[in-house]
Enzyme design. Structure first.
Site, mmCIF file in Angstrom:
data_model
loop_
_atom_site.group_PDB
_atom_site.id
_atom_site.type_symbol
_atom_site.label_atom_id
_atom_site.label_comp_id
_atom_site.label_asym_id
_atom_site.label_seq_id
_atom_site.Cartn_x
_atom_site.Cartn_y
_atom_site.Cartn_z
ATOM 1 N N GLU A 248 8.398 -12.703 -9.168
ATOM 2 C CA GLU A 248 7.360 -13.483 -8.489
ATOM 3 C C GLU A 248 6.008 -13.183 -9.131
ATOM 4 O O GLU A 248 5.594 -12.023 -9.205
ATOM 5 C CB GLU A 248 7.291 -13.139 -6.998
ATOM 6 C CG GLU A 248 6.295 -14.030 -6.276
ATOM 7 C CD GLU A 248 6.098 -13.695 -4.811
ATOM 8 O OE1 GLU A 248 5.923 -12.510 -4.482
ATOM 9 O OE2 GLU A 248 6.121 -14.631 -3.980
ATOM 10 N N CYS B 281 3.910 -18.681 -0.761
ATOM 11 C CA CYS B 281 5.250 -18.101 -0.873
ATOM 12 C C CYS B 281 6.284 -19.184 -1.129
ATOM 13 O O CYS B 281 7.331 -18.932 -1.713
ATOM 14 C CB CYS B 281 5.588 -17.322 0.384
ATOM 15 S SG CYS B 281 5.290 -18.282 1.862
HETATM 16 P P1 NAP Z 1 1.158 -7.169 0.339
HETATM 17 O O1 NAP Z 1 0.398 -6.472 -0.716
HETATM 18 O O2 NAP Z 1 2.567 -6.774 0.561
HETATM 19 O O3 NAP Z 1 0.312 -7.013 1.678
HETATM 20 C C1 NAP Z 1 0.695 -7.635 2.878
HETATM 21 C C2 NAP Z 1 0.088 -6.865 4.026
HETATM 22 O O4 NAP Z 1 0.712 -5.571 4.103
HETATM 23 C C3 NAP Z 1 -1.402 -6.600 3.865
HETATM 24 O O5 NAP Z 1 -2.031 -6.667 5.116
HETATM 25 C C4 NAP Z 1 -1.402 -5.198 3.304
HETATM 26 O O6 NAP Z 1 -2.609 -4.502 3.458
HETATM 27 C C5 NAP Z 1 -0.283 -4.560 4.106
HETATM 28 N N1 NAP Z 1 0.238 -3.322 3.530
HETATM 29 C C6 NAP Z 1 0.115 -2.860 2.263
HETATM 30 N N2 NAP Z 1 0.713 -1.656 2.154
HETATM 31 C C7 NAP Z 1 1.224 -1.352 3.360
HETATM 32 C C8 NAP Z 1 1.949 -0.250 3.883
HETATM 33 N N3 NAP Z 1 2.280 0.802 3.111
HETATM 34 N N4 NAP Z 1 2.314 -0.260 5.172
HETATM 35 C C9 NAP Z 1 2.010 -1.314 5.961
HETATM 36 N N5 NAP Z 1 1.308 -2.376 5.534
HETATM 37 C C10 NAP Z 1 0.926 -2.410 4.253
HETATM 38 O O7 NAP Z 1 1.184 -8.759 0.085
HETATM 39 P P2 NAP Z 1 -0.047 -9.671 -0.314
HETATM 40 O O8 NAP Z 1 -0.396 -9.408 -1.734
HETATM 41 O O9 NAP Z 1 -1.121 -9.563 0.715
HETATM 42 O O10 NAP Z 1 0.578 -11.137 -0.152
HETATM 43 C C11 NAP Z 1 1.272 -11.783 -1.156
HETATM 44 C C12 NAP Z 1 2.772 -11.686 -0.900
HETATM 45 O O11 NAP Z 1 3.060 -12.238 0.370
HETATM 46 C C13 NAP Z 1 3.599 -12.489 -1.886
HETATM 47 O O12 NAP Z 1 4.713 -11.741 -2.283
HETATM 48 C C14 NAP Z 1 4.023 -13.704 -1.084
HETATM 49 O O13 NAP Z 1 5.219 -14.311 -1.529
HETATM 50 C C15 NAP Z 1 4.178 -13.104 0.265
HETATM 51 N N6 NAP Z 1 4.132 -14.133 1.309
HETATM 52 C C16 NAP Z 1 5.299 -14.473 1.937
HETATM 53 C C17 NAP Z 1 5.295 -15.453 2.907
HETATM 54 C C18 NAP Z 1 6.570 -15.829 3.615
HETATM 55 O O14 NAP Z 1 6.481 -16.369 4.718
HETATM 56 N N7 NAP Z 1 7.735 -15.563 3.041
HETATM 57 C C19 NAP Z 1 4.100 -16.098 3.252
HETATM 58 C C20 NAP Z 1 2.948 -15.741 2.591
HETATM 59 C C21 NAP Z 1 2.966 -14.748 1.622
HETATM 60 P P3 NAP Z 1 -3.856 -4.700 2.444
HETATM 61 O O15 NAP Z 1 -4.730 -5.572 3.179
HETATM 62 O O16 NAP Z 1 -4.416 -3.360 2.194
HETATM 63 O O17 NAP Z 1 -3.337 -5.338 1.190
#
Ligand code: NAP
Length: 502
Positions: A404, A305
């Site tokens: 992003e 991120c």
């Molecule tokens: P994501 O698709 O938003 O998923 C994050 C988590 O949320 C996963 O465990 C996901 O489950 C869950 N989730 C999905 N839909 C949901 C819903 N409707 N209700 C509740 N939870 C739900 O993100 P990702 O692709 O895993 O991670 C990448 C993103 O994380 C990027 O945008 C990155 O920038 C961000 N990130 C931010 C930071 C920070 O500290 N700012 C750090 C690391 C990453 P699933 O397992 O089913 O996908």
């Protein structure tokens, strides 16, 4: 925010194993109320460096598992909150000690499931261990205030109390560090936890849960429910027994959770996406600027991120910078995350790879010049390999510089001077981290003060932060209280003001 919606489960068919291989594989269960419990389904955890390598099977929970985990956490809370802080500290310390002792083994698991190069994976494990050790100390330092009332003979006490049952939802890109930096403060400050890790990479979170299960923490205080976000995550957010949600992930899912929590009057903390700028000024040390840009933009496959994806370079150094970047990038080796000599592992999933390659095409169509990489790579084993992509002659308005991508794709934007560099750096809906390479103290100081981001790096990569200080961003990158360091208590505790007349 990404213009693409990815369904990571579509990656499941990437596995070509025969049925019997998978059914004979060890099944990893959920951890609820101190017991290991099978869910209703099962999901393979596949190595993105080698699609024929399935690490293990992980159970898929359902809404009933969330109900059970919340009930267990609720039942465990009164004894946990009133129990010995020393016991809490000892348990957290024990968890940290075991993580650190097993850094190589856990690092290999992490590299194998997420695709991070092994040295980076081991560093992430070490970070997780240090976080538990840090909060083992922090729970002994929680303090309040005693201040005089404005009225005579009245005392005022301000204390911090745990929130209750907290739901933790984590992404795939830091499979052990992010669960650690939510679990450790949650437990340290007396909360009970239900963790829902990323479905794509449950292995490291499961290993962490197994360590926690033997730490002396009472049954029900910590619970793990694996499965899909749309099922488990959604149920956790909506559950009336969950008092707060700490989420890290995409901006789209974060916005939805924020709206749900607001309507349910739940405390919420969101860490989301970034489009982090790396500014390079004419007076920068060229080789240092190149090294930190390569680190920021491409290491860990750009899947951080805090990765820099907008490289903002002033005109006087632009040509030299581009030439040096091309030389340096020619020496990056993309390969199996576990292999010696690999700088950058594969992309984490089929859908993420497709998204990255689509953005490479978008950049070309928008008129940016693809200076390096951006191609699918073949390696000995089938995996999601791509060469890091660097665009030159890109502009701040292009989608590749606004959305992003979350992969090894960066655009270089040429600007006149420092003032235009700062304005361009701040011209984004995100605000997680910003970097500047300069030898001029005046510009470094001005940038630290005027960057619209939560974290600023001077002559350092945008990615790479300490575990004991506040972490988080502004604007579309973060919402709610900061994570990590002693700032974590803002989210994981609630303040009580008590008046005594005596
Ligand atoms: P994501 O698709 O938003 O998923 C994050 C988590 O949320 C996963 O465990 C996901 O489950 C869950 N989730 C999905 N839909 C949901 C819903 N409707 N209700 C509740 N939870 C739900 O993100 P990702 O692709 O895993 O991670 C990448 C993103 O994380 C990027 O945008 C990155 O920038 C961000 N990130 C931010 C930071 C920070 O500290 N700012 C750090 C690391 C990453 P699933 O397992 O089913 O996908």
């Amino acid at each position: 925010m990404s213009g693409y919606q990815s369904d990571k489960r579509t990656d499941a068919p990437k596995i070509h194993h025969t049925f019997h291989v998978l059914v004979n594989m060890k099944q990893h269960s959920n951890f609820i109320g101190g017991d290991w419990k099978e869910g209703t389904g099962s999901s393979p955890n596949v190595n993105p460096s080698n699609l024929s390598d399935t690490i293990a099977m992980y159970t898929q929970g359902d809404v009933a598992h969330v109900d059970e985990a919340v009930a267990a956490a609720t039942a465990a809370f009164p004894a946990w909150v009133s129990g010995s802080v020393q016991a809490r500290s000892d348990a957290l310390d024990k968890i940290g000690t075991e993580i650190l002792a097993r850094r190589d083994e856990l690092g290999r698991l992490l590299a194998r499931e997420e695709g991070k190069a092994l040295p980076d994976a081991v560093s992430e494990v070490v970070r997780a261990g240090h976080i538990f050790k840090f909060f083992a100390g922090e729970c002994l330092r929680l303090s309040g205030e005693i201040i005089p009332s404005v009225r005579p003979e009245i005392g005022v006490e301000i204390t911090r109390e745990p929130i209750g049952v907290v739901g933790l939802i984590t992404p795939w890109n830091f499979p052990i560090a992010i669960p650690a930096w939510k679990i450790a403060p949650a437990l340290a400050y007396g909360n009970c936890v239900v963790l829902k890790p990323a479905d794509l990479v449950p292995g490291s979170a499961w290993a962490l849960a197994e360590i926690i299960s033997r730490s002396g923490i009472p049954a029900g205080v910590f619970n793990l429910v694996m499965g899909r976000g749309s099922v488990i995550g959604d149920a956790l957010v909506k559950h009336p027994g969950v008092h707060a949600i700490s989420f890290t992930g995409s901006a789209g899912v974060g916005a939805r959770i924020a709206a749900q929590c607001a309507s349910l009057r739940k405390k919420v903390q969101l860490e989301m996406g970034g489009k982090n700028p790396q500014v390079v000024l004419d007076d920068a040390d060229l080789s240092q600027a190149v090294e930190l840009t390569v680190q920021s933009a491409f290491y860990s496959t750009g899947q951080r991120c805090t990765a820099a994806s907008r490289i903002i370079v002033t005109a006087g150094i632009y040509s030299r910078f581009m030439a040096a970047m091309k030389d340096r990038m020619a020496r990056i080796y993309v390969g199996d995350a576990l292999a010696t000599g690999t700088d950058i592992g594969p992309v984490s999933s089929q859908s993420q790879l497709a998204q990255n390659l689509a953005y490479v095409e978008i950049g070309k169509e928008e008129g940016a010049s693809l200076a390096v990489g951006g191609e699918r790579l073949k390696r000995e084993n089938e995996g999601f390999y791509m060469s890091p992509a660097l665009f030159s002659e890109s502009t701040a308005e292009m989608r590749i510089n606004r959305e992003e991508i979350f992969g090894p794709v960066a655009g270089v934007i040429r600007v006149r001077d420092y003032e235009e560099a700062l304005a361009t750096a701040n011209d984004t809906e995100f605000g997680l981290c910003a970097g500047i390479a300069t030898s001029n103290l005046k510009y470094a100081t001005h940038f630290k003060r005027h960057s619209h981001s939560g974290m600023v790096m001077v002559n350092l990569p945008t990615a790479g932060v300490d575990y004991h200080v506040a972490f988080g961003g502004r604007k579309g990158s973060s919402y709610g209280a900061r994570e990590q360091g002693r700032y974590a208590q803002e989210f994981f505790t609630t303040v009580k003001t008590a008046y005594t007349y005596a």
